[in-house]
Design a protein around this motif. Structure first.
Motif, PDB file in Angstrom:
ATOM      1  N   PRO A 109       0.841  -1.200   0.000  1.00 12.44           N
ATOM      2  CA  PRO A 109       0.000   0.000   0.000  1.00 12.44           C
ATOM      3  C   PRO A 109       0.877   1.252   0.000  1.00 12.44           C
ATOM      4  O   PRO A 109       1.987   1.258   0.542  1.00 12.44           O
ATOM      5  CB  PRO A 109      -0.803  -0.135   1.298  1.00 12.44           C
ATOM      6  CG  PRO A 109       0.071  -0.955   2.186  1.00 12.44           C
ATOM      7  CD  PRO A 109       0.799  -1.913   1.299  1.00 12.44           C
ATOM      8  N   VAL A 110       0.401   2.301  -0.625  1.00 13.58           N
ATOM      9  CA  VAL A 110       1.153   3.562  -0.676  1.00 13.58           C
ATOM     10  C   VAL A 110       1.013   4.259   0.667  1.00 13.58           C
ATOM     11  O   VAL A 110      -0.092   4.555   1.127  1.00 13.58           O
ATOM     12  CB  VAL A 110       0.636   4.466  -1.814  1.00 13.58           C
ATOM     13  CG1 VAL A 110       1.325   5.814  -1.769  1.00 13.58           C
ATOM     14  CG2 VAL A 110       0.820   3.786  -3.147  1.00 13.58           C
ATOM     15  N   THR A 111       2.138   4.472   1.284  1.00 16.45           N
ATOM     16  CA  THR A 111       2.123   5.230   2.527  1.00 16.45           C
ATOM     17  C   THR A 111       1.980   6.719   2.208  1.00 16.45           C
ATOM     18  O   THR A 111       2.398   7.187   1.143  1.00 16.45           O
ATOM     19  CB  THR A 111       3.422   5.000   3.301  1.00 16.45           C
ATOM     20  OG1 THR A 111       4.536   5.383   2.498  1.00 16.45           O
ATOM     21  CG2 THR A 111       3.556   3.535   3.691  1.00 16.45           C
ATOM     22  N   LYS A 112       1.389   7.440   3.105  1.00 16.92           N
ATOM     23  CA  LYS A 112       1.202   8.873   2.885  1.00 16.92           C
ATOM     24  C   LYS A 112       2.567   9.538   2.727  1.00 16.92           C
ATOM     25  O   LYS A 112       3.416   9.450   3.644  1.00 16.92           O
ATOM     26  CB  LYS A 112       0.441   9.504   4.047  1.00 16.92           C
ATOM     27  CG  LYS A 112       0.070  10.960   3.808  1.00 16.92           C
ATOM     28  CD  LYS A 112      -0.744  11.464   4.969  1.00 16.92           C
ATOM     29  CE  LYS A 112      -1.149  12.921   4.760  1.00 16.92           C
ATOM     30  NZ  LYS A 112      -2.028  13.117   3.598  1.00 16.92           N
ATOM     31  N   PRO A 113       2.821  10.175   1.604  1.00 16.88           N
ATOM     32  CA  PRO A 113       4.139  10.752   1.381  1.00 16.88           C
ATOM     33  C   PRO A 113       4.402  11.954   2.279  1.00 16.88           C
ATOM     34  O   PRO A 113       3.481  12.641   2.718  1.00 16.88           O
ATOM     35  CB  PRO A 113       4.113  11.145  -0.096  1.00 16.88           C
ATOM     36  CG  PRO A 113       2.676  11.317  -0.420  1.00 16.88           C
ATOM     37  CD  PRO A 113       1.924  10.360   0.464  1.00 16.88           C
ATOM     38  N   ALA A 178       1.969  10.331  -4.529  1.00 15.06           N
ATOM     39  CA  ALA A 178       2.464   8.954  -4.649  1.00 15.06           C
ATOM     40  C   ALA A 178       1.313   8.047  -5.069  1.00 15.06           C
ATOM     41  O   ALA A 178       0.246   8.048  -4.446  1.00 15.06           O
ATOM     42  CB  ALA A 178       3.064   8.477  -3.323  1.00 15.06           C
ATOM     43  N   GLN A 179       1.548   7.244  -6.117  1.00 17.02           N
ATOM     44  CA  GLN A 179       0.465   6.435  -6.663  1.00 17.02           C
ATOM     45  C   GLN A 179       1.012   5.109  -7.189  1.00 17.02           C
ATOM     46  O   GLN A 179       2.085   5.050  -7.786  1.00 17.02           O
ATOM     47  CB  GLN A 179      -0.237   7.188  -7.794  1.00 17.02           C
ATOM     48  CG  GLN A 179      -1.368   6.432  -8.423  1.00 17.02           C
ATOM     49  CD  GLN A 179      -1.996   7.211  -9.564  1.00 17.02           C
ATOM     50  OE1 GLN A 179      -1.505   8.277  -9.926  1.00 17.02           O
ATOM     51  NE2 GLN A 179      -3.075   6.677 -10.117  1.00 17.02           N
ATOM     52  N   ASN A 180       0.254   4.041  -6.940  1.00 17.14           N
ATOM     53  CA  ASN A 180       0.509   2.766  -7.613  1.00 17.14           C
ATOM     54  C   ASN A 180      -0.803   2.264  -8.187  1.00 17.14           C
ATOM     55  O   ASN A 180      -1.776   3.021  -8.269  1.00 17.14           O
ATOM     56  CB  ASN A 180       1.160   1.749  -6.666  1.00 17.14           C
ATOM     57  CG  ASN A 180       0.296   1.457  -5.453  1.00 17.14           C
ATOM     58  OD1 ASN A 180      -0.888   1.790  -5.426  1.00 17.14           O
ATOM     59  ND2 ASN A 180       0.875   0.814  -4.447  1.00 17.14           N
ATOM     60  N   LEU A 181      -0.863   0.965  -8.540  1.00 20.28           N
ATOM     61  CA  LEU A 181      -2.086   0.449  -9.159  1.00 20.28           C
ATOM     62  C   LEU A 181      -3.237   0.345  -8.179  1.00 20.28           C
ATOM     63  O   LEU A 181      -4.392   0.158  -8.569  1.00 20.28           O
ATOM     64  CB  LEU A 181      -1.805  -0.939  -9.761  1.00 20.28           C
ATOM     65  CG  LEU A 181      -0.802  -0.946 -10.911  1.00 20.28           C
ATOM     66  CD1 LEU A 181      -0.508  -2.379 -11.339  1.00 20.28           C
ATOM     67  CD2 LEU A 181      -1.325  -0.128 -12.077  1.00 20.28           C
ATOM     68  N   VAL A 182      -2.915   0.505  -6.911  1.00 22.56           N
ATOM     69  CA  VAL A 182      -3.927   0.299  -5.892  1.00 22.56           C
ATOM     70  C   VAL A 182      -4.509   1.612  -5.384  1.00 22.56           C
ATOM     71  O   VAL A 182      -5.720   1.768  -5.270  1.00 22.56           O
ATOM     72  CB  VAL A 182      -3.341  -0.508  -4.715  1.00 22.56           C
ATOM     73  CG1 VAL A 182      -4.414  -0.740  -3.640  1.00 22.56           C
ATOM     74  CG2 VAL A 182      -2.790  -1.822  -5.207  1.00 22.56           C
ATOM     75  N   ILE A 183      -3.627   2.551  -5.066  1.00 24.82           N
ATOM     76  CA  ILE A 183      -4.080   3.744  -4.363  1.00 24.82           C
ATOM     77  C   ILE A 183      -3.220   4.948  -4.743  1.00 24.82           C
ATOM     78  O   ILE A 183      -2.083   4.800  -5.250  1.00 24.82           O
ATOM     79  CB  ILE A 183      -4.031   3.495  -2.831  1.00 24.82           C
ATOM     80  CG1 ILE A 183      -4.809   4.566  -2.079  1.00 24.82           C
ATOM     81  CG2 ILE A 183      -2.591   3.430  -2.373  1.00 24.82           C
ATOM     82  CD1 ILE A 183      -4.975   4.236  -0.595  1.00 24.82           C
ATOM     83  N   LYS A 184      -3.752   6.146  -4.464  1.00 21.39           N
ATOM     84  CA  LYS A 184      -3.041   7.414  -4.677  1.00 21.39           C
ATOM     85  C   LYS A 184      -3.089   8.202  -3.382  1.00 21.39           C
ATOM     86  O   LYS A 184      -4.154   8.362  -2.781  1.00 21.39           O
ATOM     87  CB  LYS A 184      -3.701   8.214  -5.796  1.00 21.39           C
ATOM     88  CG  LYS A 184      -3.067   9.570  -6.055  1.00 21.39           C
ATOM     89  CD  LYS A 184      -3.919  10.418  -7.013  1.00 21.39           C
ATOM     90  CE  LYS A 184      -4.028   9.781  -8.365  1.00 21.39           C
ATOM     91  NZ  LYS A 184      -4.746  10.671  -9.328  1.00 21.39           N
ATOM     92  N   GLU A 185      -1.936   8.745  -2.985  1.00 22.55           N
ATOM     93  CA  GLU A 185      -1.847   9.515  -1.758  1.00 22.55           C
ATOM     94  C   GLU A 185      -1.126  10.838  -2.036  1.00 22.55           C
ATOM     95  O   GLU A 185      -0.223  10.915  -2.884  1.00 22.55           O
ATOM     96  CB  GLU A 185      -1.085   8.745  -0.681  1.00 22.55           C
ATOM     97  CG  GLU A 185      -1.826   7.546  -0.115  1.00 22.55           C
ATOM     98  CD  GLU A 185      -2.940   7.948   0.836  1.00 22.55           C
ATOM     99  OE1 GLU A 185      -2.997   9.145   1.211  1.00 22.55           O
ATOM    100  OE2 GLU A 185      -3.734   7.072   1.218  1.00 22.55           O
ATOM    101  N   PHE A 186      -1.526  11.878  -1.263  1.00 21.41           N
ATOM    102  CA  PHE A 186      -0.898  13.200  -1.392  1.00 21.41           C
ATOM    103  C   PHE A 186      -0.221  13.578  -0.076  1.00 21.41           C
ATOM    104  O   PHE A 186      -0.731  13.259   1.005  1.00 21.41           O
ATOM    105  CB  PHE A 186      -1.938  14.276  -1.736  1.00 21.41           C
ATOM    106  CG  PHE A 186      -2.511  14.141  -3.107  1.00 21.41           C
ATOM    107  CD1 PHE A 186      -1.897  14.735  -4.193  1.00 21.41           C
ATOM    108  CD2 PHE A 186      -3.679  13.414  -3.312  1.00 21.41           C
ATOM    109  CE1 PHE A 186      -2.426  14.618  -5.449  1.00 21.41           C
ATOM    110  CE2 PHE A 186      -4.224  13.298  -4.573  1.00 21.41           C
ATOM    111  CZ  PHE A 186      -3.597  13.898  -5.657  1.00 21.41           C
ATOM    112  N   SER A 187       0.880  14.260  -0.195  1.00 23.90           N
ATOM    113  CA  SER A 187       1.571  14.749   0.998  1.00 23.90           C
ATOM    114  C   SER A 187       0.900  16.027   1.490  1.00 23.90           C
ATOM    115  O   SER A 187       0.100  16.647   0.779  1.00 23.90           O
ATOM    116  CB  SER A 187       3.037  15.041   0.673  1.00 23.90           C
ATOM    117  OG  SER A 187       3.133  16.161  -0.210  1.00 23.90           O
TER     118      SER A 187
END
Length: 420
Positions: A109-113, A178-187
């Motif tokens: 999972p993408v951790t919050k950047p 930050a994004q992958n095929l699963v999720i997108k996160e913003f700092s």
């Protein structure tokens, strides 16, 4: 044709996934393997549905992770990266028997950047970097309200935003995505404030000291963070540390050179400005003084007009008198003509009183006169010829004066007769 479909399509660590068999008909057995082939070492379990379903575990079976559904689908819980790989299912149904497989990928999972800076307070024209800290994701940088300067550079994986020579215009809020095929996160937004300046310092205020009044000078310079100020008067350092210098009761001694020194505590740069303030008395202007000034100006203008008019009249009068004098000089004055006409009687009287003397004189010098006359006949003749007009004009020019002279002479003669 049968197949295996992961649900969800992009499972993540600590999540779960179901390897669903898309079979609608009744099955008799479903055996699952994890590995390159369907052999005993890679055996997970075998499932026999019916009124009393039976599950036979294999070497890779784990009750905590694996559950089999009535249709033969395999459910995996508490996923880890190691759960990813090749899965094989051997199915025996009413109509056919088949072996199918699927590759499972478990995503982090993408951790919050989070953004970190190379230095808290960057200085203008120095190198500066921002780094986006996250895990296994594609990173994109954004700037609030505007685009990122074209002078910036990115590291190979886009994790670091590089400013080779940061400028004051680069100040603002930055985010990384930050994004992958699963999720997108913003700092969270990171605010960049570039320290610069001070630029040219300027002092604003009056350039004079009015004794008894106040004087205020303001010093300014473009700088970030706000600069420190120091004032000097004729090289004497003052206590004021703000951008304003105030004097409530100025004196003549307060005139001189006022200097403002501006210093940036981060860039350590300084800028200096100065102004020369002189002592000056300023008279207040009121309505009476304005009226008096206007009246004086009007009087001056009127006087100038009268002088010019008088001068013009004087010139006209003088010109007229000159013309009259010219006309008077052209009229003949007949004085000399009458004088000449009056002379014969005077000569005859003279001759009458001395007849004998004249006769004897003439008798004594007859030849001398005759010789003289003969010697200069031509000279007299030429002389007479040269000035005939002058004598005539002279004789004609004074008739009136001679007439008066004749009258006076006649009166004298009358007086002589009476006396005799």
């Amino acid at each position: 044709m049968w197949n295996i479909q992961p649900i969800p399509q992009y499972p993540v660590i600590n999540g779960s996934v179901t390897l669903s068999l898309g079979i609608e008909e009744l099955i008799f057995t479903a055996s699952w393997y994890k590995g390159p082939n369907a052999t005993t070492p890679y055996y997970i379990l075998a499932y026999y549905p019916g009124p009393s379903p039976i599950t036979i575990p294999g070497p890779l079976y784990n009750t905590r992770n694996f559950i089999v559904f009535s249709n033969g689908s395999l459910h995996i819980r508490d996923l880890q990266i190691t759960d990813g790989g090749n899965y094989i299912a051997k199915i025996l149904a009413v109509t056919q028997e088949d072996k199918i497989n699927v590759t499972l990928t478990v995503y982090e999972p993408v951790t919050k950047p989070e953004i970190t800076a190379s230095i808290t307070q960057p200085r203008e024209n120095n190198m500066f970097t921002l780094t986006c800290d996250t895990s296994r994701a594609t990173i994109t940088w954004t700037r609030r309200g505007t685009s990122i300067s074209s002078e910036t550079q990115l590291s190979e994986n886009n994790r670091t935003l590089i400013f080779p020579s940061v400028q004051r215009e680069d100040s603002g809020e930055y985010k990384c995505e930050a994004q992958n095929l699963v999720i997108k996160e913003f700092s969270e937004p990171y605010t960049v404030t570039v320290a610069y300046g001070p630029d040219k310092a300027v002092i604003e205020g009056p350039a004079y000291v009015r004794p008894g009044s106040s004087i205020t000078l303001t010093c300014s310079a473009d700088s970030f963070p706000p600069p420190e100020y120091q004032w000097k008067v004729n090289d004497t350092v003052l206590e004021e540390k703000t951008n304003k210098y105030d004097t409530s009761n100025a004196e003549i001694e307060d005139q001189g050179i006022y200097t403002c020194v501006v210093r940036n505590p981060v860039t350590l740069r300084t800028a200096t400005a100065f102004v020369y303030v002189t002592a000056e008395f300023i008279h207040e202007v009121n309505e009476n003084s304005i009226g008096l000034g206007l009246g004086l100006a009007f009087a001056i203008i009127l006087g100038v007009v009268l002088i010019i008019g008088s001068f013009c009249l004087y010139r006209k009068f003088v010109k007229k008198r000159r013309n009259e004098s010219s006309e008077n000089r052209e009229e003949p004055i007949p004085i000399y003509e009458n004088f000449t006409a009056a002379q014969p009687q005077e000569d005859f009287s003279y001759m009458a009183e001395q007849p004998q003397g004249d006769s004897s004189y003439m008798a004594e010098q007859p030849q001398e006169d005759s010789s003289y006359m003969e010697a200069q006949p031509e000279e007299e003749s030429s002389y007479m010829a040269e000035q005939p007009q002058e004598d005539s004009s002279y004789m004609e020019a004074q008739p009136q004066e001679d007439s008066s002279y004749m009258v006076s002479r006649e009166n004298v003669n009358s007086c002589s007769v009476l006396q005799s």
